[in-house]
Design an enzyme around this catalytic site. Sequence first.
Site, PDB file in Angstrom:
ATOM      1  N   ASN A 264     -11.068  -2.594  -5.435  1.00  0.00           N
ATOM      2  CA  ASN A 264     -10.275  -1.610  -6.180  1.00  0.00           C
ATOM      3  C   ASN A 264     -10.907  -1.210  -7.524  1.00  0.00           C
ATOM      4  O   ASN A 264     -10.481  -0.237  -8.146  1.00  0.00           O
ATOM      5  CB  ASN A 264      -8.838  -2.103  -6.396  1.00  0.00           C
ATOM      6  CG  ASN A 264      -7.978  -2.048  -5.145  1.00  0.00           C
ATOM      7  OD1 ASN A 264      -7.101  -2.884  -4.929  1.00  0.00           O
ATOM      8  ND2 ASN A 264      -8.214  -1.055  -4.290  1.00  0.00           N
TER       9      ASN A 264
ATOM     10  N   ASP B  45       0.834  -1.208   0.000  1.00  0.00           N
ATOM     11  CA  ASP B  45       0.000   0.000   0.000  1.00  0.00           C
ATOM     12  C   ASP B  45       0.869   1.260   0.000  1.00  0.00           C
ATOM     13  O   ASP B  45       2.003   1.243   0.489  1.00  0.00           O
ATOM     14  CB  ASP B  45      -0.917  -0.026   1.239  1.00  0.00           C
ATOM     15  CG  ASP B  45      -2.085   0.940   1.112  1.00  0.00           C
ATOM     16  OD1 ASP B  45      -2.394   1.362  -0.020  1.00  0.00           O
ATOM     17  OD2 ASP B  45      -2.683   1.285   2.147  1.00  0.00           O
TER      18      ASP B  45
HETATM   19  C1  IPE Z   1      -5.543  -2.761  -0.164  1.00  0.00           C
HETATM   20  O1  IPE Z   1      -5.196  -1.433  -0.311  1.00  0.00           O
HETATM   21  C2  IPE Z   1      -5.518  -3.450  -1.484  1.00  0.00           C
HETATM   22  C3  IPE Z   1      -4.203  -3.615  -2.098  1.00  0.00           C
HETATM   23  C4  IPE Z   1      -3.058  -3.258  -1.585  1.00  0.00           C
HETATM   24  C5  IPE Z   1      -4.200  -4.271  -3.379  1.00  0.00           C
HETATM   25  P1  IPE Z   1      -6.294  -0.291  -0.489  1.00  0.00           P
HETATM   26  O2  IPE Z   1      -5.540   0.983  -0.664  1.00  0.00           O
HETATM   27  O3  IPE Z   1      -7.250  -0.656  -1.561  1.00  0.00           O
HETATM   28  O4  IPE Z   1      -7.053  -0.325   0.911  1.00  0.00           O
HETATM   29  P2  IPE Z   1      -7.919   0.783   1.648  1.00  0.00           P
HETATM   30  O5  IPE Z   1      -8.953   1.263   0.676  1.00  0.00           O
HETATM   31  O6  IPE Z   1      -6.981   1.869   2.032  1.00  0.00           O
HETATM   32  O7  IPE Z   1      -8.489   0.081   2.832  1.00  0.00           O
HETATM   33  C1  IPE Z   2      -1.577   0.169  -3.322  1.00  0.00           C
HETATM   34  O1  IPE Z   2      -1.371   1.534  -3.366  1.00  0.00           O
HETATM   35  C2  IPE Z   2      -1.839  -0.420  -4.687  1.00  0.00           C
HETATM   36  C3  IPE Z   2      -3.225  -0.831  -4.910  1.00  0.00           C
HETATM   37  C4  IPE Z   2      -4.195  -0.772  -4.043  1.00  0.00           C
HETATM   38  C5  IPE Z   2      -3.541  -1.325  -6.230  1.00  0.00           C
HETATM   39  P1  IPE Z   2      -2.577   2.562  -3.382  1.00  0.00           P
HETATM   40  O2  IPE Z   2      -2.939   2.834  -4.789  1.00  0.00           O
HETATM   41  O3  IPE Z   2      -3.693   2.095  -2.525  1.00  0.00           O
HETATM   42  O4  IPE Z   2      -1.884   3.845  -2.760  1.00  0.00           O
HETATM   43  P2  IPE Z   2      -2.517   4.851  -1.708  1.00  0.00           P
HETATM   44  O5  IPE Z   2      -3.021   4.047  -0.566  1.00  0.00           O
HETATM   45  O6  IPE Z   2      -3.626   5.566  -2.431  1.00  0.00           O
HETATM   46  O7  IPE Z   2      -1.386   5.751  -1.346  1.00  0.00           O
HETATM   47 MG    MG Z   3      -4.142   2.347  -0.583  1.00  0.00          MG
END
Ligand code: IPE
Ligand code: IPE
Ligand code: MG
Length: 256
Positions: free
Chosen positions: A75, A27
């Site tokens: 997502n 993340d």
């Molecule tokens: C969890 O991260 C999913 C992945 C890392 C693929 P998210 O960024 O989607 O989670 P939330 O929305 O912050 O809980």
């Molecule tokens: C994790 O990074 C990757 C996926 C969830 C696909 P994020 O895209 O959630 O990055 P933040 O949390 O918005 O910084």
């Molecule tokens: Mg995220």
Amino acid sequence: MVFNTKKIVTDQLDKTNVPEHVAIIMDGNGRWAKRRHLPRIAGHKKGMDTVKTITMAASEMGVKVLTLYAFSTENWKRPTDEVNYLMSLPTTFFSSFVPDLIENNVSVKVIGYVDQLPAATQKAVNDAVEQTKDCTGMILNFALNYGSRAEITTAVKEIAQEAAEGTLDVNQINEQTIDQHLMTKFLGNLAAPDVLIRSSGEERISNFLLWQIAYSELIFTDTYWPDFTAELFASLIIEYQGRHRRFGGLDPDKKE
Ligand code: IPE
Ligand code: IPE
Ligand code: MG
């Protein structure tokens, strides 16, 4: 590509207590990019390089299963451009990385609703699984269009179906029955992660492996995924090694 992470396997790392299954919620890609005034997808691109680095570090350390949360069932709520970019990443990733995986004896597996992904993404993933199927070292397990509630719901449906058909006696349903219907079934006794790591400072599970992490050690680090390094990974594994896992019993190390 040459990865030399030998230097990270320091004296501090107990080679007899390397977690067999490490799961990571990767993340912070978006925030990493935002901090640099870059589009979010720049963070995903850089995060892909981190996946390569950490895969090699884990393999070298002797980890048996590395499960990486790459795309959740939630997502899809993101802007179409971002989703499309994320869906294109497996093609880019595997086209450059499969030879390194084979060289390091790493096999690719996937959990999640792969059949709902765009055809090109499915092909990239399925090809990588096929090309690495004879590798006997670490399993690099991608959670792609994965959600634990959906996984458990599917398992419940299958179990109910078997009960309705009379092939399963309701009184025989036990924890193993559930294990056998989850997407991690193929991992056998390695299905439960020893440690779950989440980068970016968020301290939540976000629908990842809810059943499987019942007794996993949880480690949260503030570092955004694109900044995650082999050295940080090693330090978190050392942190894991300092934990006392009791599984509801008493600490075997402590005699009192
Ligand atoms: C969890 O991260 C999913 C992945 C890392 C693929 P998210 O960024 O989607 O989670 P939330 O929305 O912050 O809980
Ligand atoms: C994790 O990074 C990757 C996926 C969830 C696909 P994020 O895209 O959630 O990055 P933040 O949390 O918005 O910084
Ligand atoms: Mg995220």
